[in-house]
Enzyme design. Sequence first.
Site, PDB file in Angstrom:
ATOM      1  N   SER A 175       8.720   8.505   1.319  1.00  0.00           N
ATOM      2  CA  SER A 175       8.386   9.555   2.293  1.00  0.00           C
ATOM      3  C   SER A 175       9.124  10.861   2.002  1.00  0.00           C
ATOM      4  CB  SER A 175       8.743   9.093   3.705  1.00  0.00           C
ATOM      5  OG  SER A 175       8.084   7.886   4.009  1.00  0.00           O
TER       6      SER A 175
HETATM    7  N1  SAH Z   1      10.037   3.365   3.612  1.00  0.00           N
HETATM    8  C1  SAH Z   1       9.580   3.558   2.261  1.00  0.00           C
HETATM    9  C2  SAH Z   1       8.237   4.256   2.190  1.00  0.00           C
HETATM   10  C3  SAH Z   1       7.220   3.250   2.196  1.00  0.00           C
HETATM   11  S1  SAH Z   1       5.530   3.614   1.914  1.00  0.00           S
HETATM   12  C4  SAH Z   1      10.586   4.296   1.411  1.00  0.00           C
HETATM   13  O1  SAH Z   1      11.636   4.714   1.938  1.00  0.00           O
HETATM   14  O2  SAH Z   1      10.349   4.419   0.207  1.00  0.00           O
HETATM   15  C5  SAH Z   1       4.889   2.260   2.854  1.00  0.00           C
HETATM   16  C6  SAH Z   1       5.208   0.882   2.335  1.00  0.00           C
HETATM   17  O3  SAH Z   1       4.693  -0.051   3.277  1.00  0.00           O
HETATM   18  C7  SAH Z   1       4.565   0.568   0.998  1.00  0.00           C
HETATM   19  O4  SAH Z   1       5.536   0.141   0.095  1.00  0.00           O
HETATM   20  C8  SAH Z   1       3.601  -0.559   1.342  1.00  0.00           C
HETATM   21  O5  SAH Z   1       3.454  -1.503   0.312  1.00  0.00           O
HETATM   22  C9  SAH Z   1       4.240  -1.168   2.565  1.00  0.00           C
HETATM   23  N2  SAH Z   1       3.344  -1.937   3.437  1.00  0.00           N
HETATM   24  C10 SAH Z   1       2.071  -1.660   3.752  1.00  0.00           C
HETATM   25  N3  SAH Z   1       1.587  -2.594   4.590  1.00  0.00           N
HETATM   26  C11 SAH Z   1       2.600  -3.486   4.805  1.00  0.00           C
HETATM   27  C12 SAH Z   1       2.711  -4.683   5.567  1.00  0.00           C
HETATM   28  N4  SAH Z   1       1.703  -5.190   6.266  1.00  0.00           N
HETATM   29  N5  SAH Z   1       3.897  -5.335   5.567  1.00  0.00           N
HETATM   30  C13 SAH Z   1       4.946  -4.841   4.845  1.00  0.00           C
HETATM   31  N6  SAH Z   1       4.883  -3.737   4.098  1.00  0.00           N
HETATM   32  C14 SAH Z   1       3.732  -3.061   4.074  1.00  0.00           C
END
Ligand code: SAH
Length: 205
Positions: A55
Amino acid sequence: MRDMVDSQLVSRGIKNPQVLQAMRDINRSLFVPEPEKAFSFDDTPLSIGWGQTISQPYIVAYMTEKLQLKSTHRVLEIGTGSGYQAAVLSELVSQVFSIEKIPELASKARINLNANNFENITIKEDDGYSGWEKHAPFDAIIVTAAAPFVPEPLMNQLNEGGRMIIPLGPERGTQYLVQICRNNKTYIRQRLIPVRFVPFLSRNF
Ligand code: SAH
């Protein structure tokens, strides 16, 4: 990094000194993959592979500030991604539990966080829809992927007095960050700012 904090966070109204300090201390470039390293401190999300992103720094700071964390808190994150948000949280609270659906990202984040001595973060590879019953309740829950509605298990796993922050809305179209505070068995919702997150991937939606 000082410049990132002053020009992107302080200037936009992030005030919590602990949040600002954590964002100064934790080097975002440790969580940015090689092709994007040069942009590590840019005011933007960056690709981390598998169609996912780390993000924008401002959004990390904003969501973290809204959680009103205390050093005794135990926090659940859904969407570990690069592990950067988890690292920021880990400096502010006692325990961070983070769930990531994509196995390669979960394992990369775990290895990277261990190599950089973040010891109070536990990562699980799973669909975060069901939360993490074994470690519940949580004083704060942060969801970093956009969902159409708040998963019921996450509501139930929020501690009395706890706060959740979650992006809600369609994959394309307007999403909002929503804050949910649990108080005496009632949940108070507040819509915050418009955002753009990758989708929450779950069979339950
Ligand atoms: N917080 C992260 C940004 C993540 S982007 C950072 O600091 O880098 C969103 C993430 O959520 C992605 O890696 C994606 O794979 C994950 N995601 C999406 N759906 C999900 C689910 N149902 N359970 C767990 N993770 C999930």
